[in-house]
Design a protein around this motif. Sequence first.
Motif, PDB file in Angstrom:
ATOM      1  N   ALA A   2     -14.949   6.922  -5.276  1.00  0.00           N
ATOM      2  CA  ALA A   2     -13.605   7.484  -4.720  1.00  0.00           C
ATOM      3  C   ALA A   2     -12.692   8.346  -5.464  1.00  0.00           C
ATOM      4  CB  ALA A   2     -12.518   6.181  -4.356  1.00  0.00           C
ATOM      5  N   ARG A   3     -13.183   8.826  -6.750  1.00  0.00           N
ATOM      6  CA  ARG A   3     -12.414   9.721  -7.589  1.00  0.00           C
ATOM      7  C   ARG A   3     -12.395  11.028  -6.898  1.00  0.00           C
ATOM      8  NH1 ARG A   3     -14.558   7.799 -13.339  1.00  0.00           N
ATOM      9  NH2 ARG A   3     -16.360   8.779 -12.808  1.00  0.00           N
ATOM     10  N   PRO A   4     -11.344  11.908  -7.099  1.00  0.00           N
ATOM     11  CA  PRO A   4     -10.098  11.391  -7.726  1.00  0.00           C
ATOM     12  C   PRO A   4      -9.268  10.660  -6.949  1.00  0.00           C
ATOM     13  CG  PRO A   4      -9.752  13.587  -6.789  1.00  0.00           C
ATOM     14  CD  PRO A   4     -11.069  13.305  -6.336  1.00  0.00           C
ATOM     15  N   LEU A   5      -8.484   9.583  -7.863  1.00  0.00           N
ATOM     16  CA  LEU A   5      -7.495   8.866  -7.137  1.00  0.00           C
ATOM     17  C   LEU A   5      -6.128   9.158  -7.700  1.00  0.00           C
ATOM     18  CD1 LEU A   5      -9.455   5.318  -7.571  1.00  0.00           C
ATOM     19  CD2 LEU A   5      -8.553   6.473  -5.396  1.00  0.00           C
ATOM     20  N   GLU A   6      -5.161   9.035  -6.957  1.00  0.00           N
ATOM     21  CA  GLU A   6      -3.905   9.653  -7.183  1.00  0.00           C
ATOM     22  C   GLU A   6      -2.720   8.316  -7.489  1.00  0.00           C
ATOM     23  OE1 GLU A   6      -2.946  12.455  -7.956  1.00  0.00           O
ATOM     24  OE2 GLU A   6      -5.006  13.419  -7.556  1.00  0.00           O
ATOM     25  N   THR A   7      -2.785   7.357  -6.480  1.00  0.00           N
ATOM     26  CA  THR A   7      -1.741   6.360  -6.369  1.00  0.00           C
ATOM     27  C   THR A   7      -2.087   5.048  -6.633  1.00  0.00           C
ATOM     28  OG1 THR A   7      -1.770   6.055  -4.110  1.00  0.00           O
ATOM     29  CG2 THR A   7      -0.434   7.909  -5.089  1.00  0.00           C
ATOM     30  N   THR A   8      -1.312   4.101  -6.847  1.00  0.00           N
ATOM     31  CA  THR A   8      -1.705   2.495  -6.950  1.00  0.00           C
ATOM     32  C   THR A   8      -2.086   1.977  -5.590  1.00  0.00           C
ATOM     33  OG1 THR A   8       0.677   2.098  -6.616  1.00  0.00           O
ATOM     34  CG2 THR A   8      -0.081   2.109  -8.707  1.00  0.00           C
ATOM     35  N   THR A   9      -1.543   2.551  -4.316  1.00  0.00           N
ATOM     36  CA  THR A   9      -2.157   2.019  -3.139  1.00  0.00           C
ATOM     37  C   THR A   9      -3.512   2.650  -2.724  1.00  0.00           C
ATOM     38  OG1 THR A   9      -0.354   3.580  -2.356  1.00  0.00           O
ATOM     39  CG2 THR A   9       0.019   1.454  -2.222  1.00  0.00           C
ATOM     40  N   ASP A  10      -3.783   3.871  -3.247  1.00  0.00           N
ATOM     41  CA  ASP A  10      -5.085   4.476  -2.993  1.00  0.00           C
ATOM     42  C   ASP A  10      -6.175   3.710  -3.684  1.00  0.00           C
ATOM     43  OD1 ASP A  10      -3.934   6.428  -1.828  1.00  0.00           O
ATOM     44  OD2 ASP A  10      -4.392   8.034  -3.181  1.00  0.00           O
ATOM     45  N   LEU A  11      -5.741   3.374  -4.989  1.00  0.00           N
ATOM     46  CA  LEU A  11      -6.694   2.377  -5.656  1.00  0.00           C
ATOM     47  C   LEU A  11      -6.758   0.938  -5.083  1.00  0.00           C
ATOM     48  CD1 LEU A  11      -8.252   1.858  -8.364  1.00  0.00           C
ATOM     49  CD2 LEU A  11      -6.031   1.195  -9.376  1.00  0.00           C
ATOM     50  N   ALA A  12      -5.833   0.095  -4.652  1.00  0.00           N
ATOM     51  CA  ALA A  12      -5.811  -1.053  -4.096  1.00  0.00           C
ATOM     52  C   ALA A  12      -6.522  -1.142  -2.983  1.00  0.00           C
ATOM     53  CB  ALA A  12      -4.368  -1.502  -3.791  1.00  0.00           C
ATOM     54  N   ALA A  13      -6.373   0.229  -2.069  1.00  0.00           N
ATOM     55  CA  ALA A  13      -7.307   0.114  -0.841  1.00  0.00           C
ATOM     56  C   ALA A  13      -8.738   0.279  -0.926  1.00  0.00           C
ATOM     57  CB  ALA A  13      -6.874   1.372  -0.073  1.00  0.00           C
ATOM     58  N   VAL A  14      -9.092   0.951  -1.976  1.00  0.00           N
ATOM     59  CA  VAL A  14     -10.737   1.065  -2.601  1.00  0.00           C
ATOM     60  C   VAL A  14     -11.042  -0.188  -2.909  1.00  0.00           C
ATOM     61  CG1 VAL A  14     -12.155   2.135  -4.368  1.00  0.00           C
ATOM     62  CG2 VAL A  14     -10.560   3.655  -3.053  1.00  0.00           C
ATOM     63  N   VAL A  15     -10.425  -0.976  -3.784  1.00  0.00           N
ATOM     64  CA  VAL A  15     -10.781  -2.194  -4.320  1.00  0.00           C
ATOM     65  C   VAL A  15     -10.743  -3.271  -3.322  1.00  0.00           C
ATOM     66  CG1 VAL A  15     -10.155  -4.003  -6.049  1.00  0.00           C
ATOM     67  CG2 VAL A  15      -9.688  -1.633  -6.689  1.00  0.00           C
ATOM     68  N   GLU A  16      -9.759  -3.311  -2.262  1.00  0.00           N
ATOM     69  CA  GLU A  16      -9.829  -4.093  -1.196  1.00  0.00           C
ATOM     70  C   GLU A  16     -11.077  -4.008  -0.273  1.00  0.00           C
ATOM     71  OE1 GLU A  16      -6.313  -3.997   1.186  1.00  0.00           O
ATOM     72  OE2 GLU A  16      -6.777  -5.779   2.152  1.00  0.00           O
ATOM     73  N   ARG A  17     -11.630  -2.879  -0.286  1.00  0.00           N
ATOM     74  CA  ARG A  17     -12.630  -2.585   0.626  1.00  0.00           C
ATOM     75  C   ARG A  17     -13.737  -3.225   0.050  1.00  0.00           C
ATOM     76  NH1 ARG A  17     -10.043   2.266   2.351  1.00  0.00           N
ATOM     77  NH2 ARG A  17     -11.110   3.356   0.927  1.00  0.00           N
ATOM     78  N   ALA A  18     -13.881  -3.108  -1.383  1.00  0.00           N
ATOM     79  CA  ALA A  18     -15.218  -3.561  -2.223  1.00  0.00           C
ATOM     80  C   ALA A  18     -15.261  -4.813  -2.453  1.00  0.00           C
ATOM     81  CB  ALA A  18     -15.344  -2.581  -3.478  1.00  0.00           C
ATOM     82  N   ALA A  19     -14.046  -5.640  -2.602  1.00  0.00           N
ATOM     83  CA  ALA A  19     -13.961  -6.765  -3.349  1.00  0.00           C
ATOM     84  C   ALA A  19     -14.452  -7.815  -2.296  1.00  0.00           C
ATOM     85  CB  ALA A  19     -12.591  -7.299  -3.720  1.00  0.00           C
ATOM     86  N   LEU A  20     -14.401  -7.771  -1.165  1.00  0.00           N
ATOM     87  CA  LEU A  20     -15.013  -8.678   0.099  1.00  0.00           C
ATOM     88  C   LEU A  20     -14.379 -10.147   0.077  1.00  0.00           C
ATOM     89  CD1 LEU A  20     -18.937  -7.925  -0.169  1.00  0.00           C
ATOM     90  CD2 LEU A  20     -17.052  -7.121   1.307  1.00  0.00           C
ATOM     91  N   ALA A  21     -13.219 -10.116  -0.419  1.00  0.00           N
ATOM     92  CA  ALA A  21     -12.629 -11.480  -0.664  1.00  0.00           C
ATOM     93  C   ALA A  21     -11.137 -11.726   0.130  1.00  0.00           C
ATOM     94  CB  ALA A  21     -12.218 -11.468  -1.960  1.00  0.00           C
TER      95      ALA A  21
END
Length: 303
Positions: free
Chosen positions: A167-186
């Motif tokens: 997903a790079r480049p990432l700019e903000t905390t919410t961009d990062l959270a959204a990427v992690v949320e999609r990948a974490a499957l929890a």
Amino acid sequence: MNHEPVLVEAVLEGLAPGRAASVVDCTFGRGGHTGAILSRMGPTGRVVAIDRDPDAVRAGRRLRDPRLEVVHSRFDALRGICGERDLTGRVDGVLFDLGVSSPQLEDPARGFSIRARGPLDMRMDPGEGEPLGAWLARVSERELAGVIARFGEERHARRIAGAIVRARPLETTTDLAAVVERAALARDAPIHPATRTFQALRIHVNREIECLEAALPAAVDVLRPGGRLAVISFHSLEDRVAKRFLRTESREVPGPRGLPSMRRPRLRIVSDRVRPSPDEVAANPRCRSAVLRIAERLPECGL
Ligand SMILES: C[S@@+](CC[C@H](N)C(=O)[O-])C[C@H]1O[C@@H](n2cnc3c(N)ncnc32)[C@H](O)[C@@H]1O
């Protein structure tokens, strides 16, 4: 913005500061514990409060209490800070209330927040080290997965690291959270799916475990015999560091057969694992994972 201190009564009971005590609060934050400790002291009591965050230091210096000195530093500089003040071996209590404060977490500009949009920073001291975004831009997928696994104890570390790198480049905390949320499957977990990853990245950016490992032996050095050390941790990783350190320092290392002990214990464990009451958790949910450990410095005995 305020910070509700945790386990205040247990800290006061454990450190038992006398009216003329000298206490070092290694994590001043917004001074909740420092204020409670000062309220037990008389005019000759003294608190040296440390924080690496300039906002915390500014808040502390505004208090203008002549018994309080607020030092802008990392707490692994504890030996030097006490040495400069002629306090080595004379401190009555040392407190660590680890992790981040509510003002840090809740100010989107500091970049700690999963839910509020902010820059990818996460440095407790914005003047020290590399912001999260710069590190994320250059880190390898393998190293990133290692950090997320080690400091977040996250089962899906490899998948999350792969998703972040793609997903790079990432700019903000919410961009990062959204990427992690999609990948974490929890998504059915009671905490946000990015919580462990954010914790891991924060610990990495601030070198939190290294700082703690360096500071705990320094804390024992600065205490007087009979002085107390209190450590509040908020996740199993830092609690494990505290627990192992206190256990090692409170155990005698036997010498080879027939010879005296190689190392006498320097500490006596006073409280092994104090947890907040259900009432305290209800009033201050942030303290739900807090664990307090207290130990006392033993008198030196020559070998
Ligand atoms: C949980 S808060 C402390 C709250 C405080 N006990 C109170 O009642 O307001 C932790 C604070 O420790 C600081 N801190 C964390 N790691 C540090 C370190 N290695 N050196 C100095 N300060 C640190 C953070 O900047 C934060 O302000």
